[in-house]
Design an enzyme around this catalytic site. Structure first.
Site, PDB file in Angstrom:
ATOM      1  N   LYS A 115       5.300   2.790   4.256  1.00 14.48           N
ATOM      2  CA  LYS A 115       4.294   3.165   2.971  1.00 14.48           C
ATOM      3  C   LYS A 115       3.243   4.275   4.548  1.00 14.48           C
ATOM      4  CE  LYS A 115       3.924  -0.374   0.640  1.00 14.48           C
ATOM      5  NZ  LYS A 115       4.064  -0.186  -0.925  1.00 14.48           N
TER       6      LYS A 115
ATOM      7  N   CYS B 298       2.852  -4.075  -9.422  1.00 17.42           N
ATOM      8  CA  CYS B 298       3.049  -5.442  -8.999  1.00 17.42           C
ATOM      9  C   CYS B 298       1.437  -5.696  -8.851  1.00 17.42           C
ATOM     10  CB  CYS B 298       3.428  -5.094  -7.725  1.00 17.42           C
ATOM     11  SG  CYS B 298       5.169  -4.557  -8.227  1.00 17.42           S
TER      12      CYS B 298
ATOM     13  N   ASP C  96      -4.026  -7.415   4.137  1.00 23.27           N
ATOM     14  CA  ASP C  96      -3.195  -6.926   3.723  1.00 23.27           C
ATOM     15  C   ASP C  96      -3.235  -5.386   3.944  1.00 23.27           C
ATOM     16  OD1 ASP C  96      -1.442  -5.154   2.226  1.00 23.27           O
ATOM     17  OD2 ASP C  96      -1.592  -6.486   0.147  1.00 23.27           O
TER      18      ASP C  96
ATOM     19  N   HIS D  59      -2.309  -7.186  -5.028  1.00 24.07           N
ATOM     20  CA  HIS D  59      -0.312  -7.316  -5.166  1.00 24.07           C
ATOM     21  C   HIS D  59      -0.308  -8.393  -5.516  1.00 24.07           C
ATOM     22  CE1 HIS D  59       3.849  -5.840  -3.725  1.00 24.07           C
ATOM     23  NE2 HIS D  59       3.182  -4.743  -4.376  1.00 24.07           N
TER      24      HIS D  59
END
Ligand code: PMP
Length: 406
Positions: A226, A364, A200, A123
């Site tokens: 999220k 993204c 991540d 991302h």
């Protein structure tokens, strides 16, 4: 059925909402998840009954909320099985957590000529902070590529690593492809070469059970929004020994133990990295979200969401001229696809008219699109409140949309 879906859905007020007079089908969970009433009520309760700035007061409300904020830190520590609550830093989100490491780790450990490795499927928030760091330090960014299925070419990692490599930063789950990366293997290879690893976890924390001690990552970043919690909150997990060697990211209140014009002494972990008034009420609500997930059980969530993924993938494959972007053996939560000669945005707009929220575009992750030579995909991403019936309705609606657009 592994989960009591009706009971779960009843906890999420927004799922009863209609859009254009149609039942909402929310398949944009990779962008953000909806919130259960337990989280919404916590926010309302704290603003209604307990609001006061934390860590500063001697009065009842301040003490009460400070304790709740610190208990949330412990809940998060337990959720990811960190060794100490000092290793749990509240941030604004995954992006903020990665930027913190790129700045503070970068200041402490990255010198001219050093190398940082990221993957081709990251991302933007796991690309740009490293580019900025490399520019500042005259360091080099190297890329671990993926194959046509969307799986990392892990066999090339050893070759990429040199004695200049200081850090690898890689996602556990790709938000554009849904690939689950072999991060344990990556960490093993990295550590053999004395290289630190940041994971991540923005698309993983809500789907897969995490044990940071078992994984042995040096840093792990994720976002509350999220994972069924409020926006504006994230976590950076970092090993205490590494965090202790890093300078603060920002200066201000809370992150100091004493200030004079001659010398300022920084606070200890985790406060050293939490300058200013924290987003304490949302921190507290995030812990509620994690408690909610724990009650359902991540193993159950994973099993159920994999059923949704398999069922939907099978149905999508029956559609003519479809290409699924990302067909890794190990996937979680996400299906990206394109339909020949139809623009991804047109599909998303027509699905929206039928009450179905999907995402379209580059997600993204422009390098992923460049890899496949496409301008974007339609992406559906699941949560445990989604159902097989919603998938059936989605497939029927998608077929209608394709007919209209052909
Ligand atoms: N990494 C990945 C893999 C993501 O999917 C996202 C959000 N789409 C981020 C990082 C950034 O998360 P946030 O916007 O919550 O900071």
């Amino acid at each position: 059925m592994i989960l009591d879906i009706n009971k779960i859905r009843a906890d999420f007020p927004i799922l009863k909402e209609k859009v254009y007079n149609k039942n909402l089908v929310y398949f944009d969970n990779g962008a953000t998840t909806q919130k259960p009433k337990q989280v919404i009520d916590t926010i309302s309760e704290y603003y209604s009954k307990y609001n006061a700035n934390i860590h500063r007061g001697v009065h009842f409300l301040s003490n009460f909320t400070t304790e709740a904020n610190e208990n949330s830190r412990k809940t998060i520590q337990n959720f990811i099985n960190a060794k100490s609550e000092k290793e749990i830093i509240f941030t604004k989100g995954t992006t903020d957590s990665i930027n913190l490491v790129a700045f503070s780790f970068g200041e402490a450990f990255i010198n001219e000529g050093d190398e940082i490795i990221i993957s081709e499927m990251e991302h933007h928030s796991n690309i740009v902070p490293w580019q900025m760091l490399c520019e500042r330090k005259n360091a080099k960014l190297k890329i671990l590529k993926f194959n046509e299925l969307g799986e990392l070419k892990i066999e090339e990692l050893n070759e990429l690593i040199t004695n200049k490599t200081k850090l690898i930063s890689v996602s556990q789950v790709s938000n554009a492809l849904g690939t689950v990366n072999p991060i344990k293997k990556i960490i093993e290879i990295a550590h053999k070469n004395n290289v630190k690893v940041l994971v991540d976890g923005a698309q993983a924390i809500q789907h897969l059970k995490l044990d940071v001690q078992e994984l042995d990552c040096d840093f792990y970043a994720f976002s509350s929004h999220k994972a069924y919690g409020p926006t504006g909150v994230g976590i950076l997990y970092g090993k205490e020994e590494v965090l202790n060697k890093m300078h603060p990211y920002q200066g201000g209140g809370e992150m100091i133990s004493s200030v004079s014009f001659e010398k300022t002494i920084y606070n200890e972990l985790p406060f050293k990295f939490e300058a200013g008034t924290p987003n304490y009420i949302d921190n507290i609500a995030f812990a509620k979200a994690l408690e909610y997930i724990s009650e359902i059980g991540l193993e159950n969530i994973e099993k159920y969401e994999n059923q949704l993924l398999e069922y939907c993938t099978k149905k999508l494959k029956t559609i003519e001229n479809i290409k699924i972007i990302g067909e890794a053996k190990e996937k979680s939560g996400v299906i990206s696809f394109i339909i020949k000669n139809i623009h991804h945005n047109d599909i998303a707009i027509l699905l929206d008219q039928m009450g179905i929220a999907v995402r379209s575009g580059t997600h993204c992750a422009e390098p992923v699109m460049q890899h496949f030579g496409i301008s974007g995909t339609v992406r559906i991403s699941f949560a445990f409140y989604n159902t097989l019936e919603e998938i059936d309705y989605f497939i029927t609606s998608l077929n209608k949309a394709i007919l209209m657009l052909q």
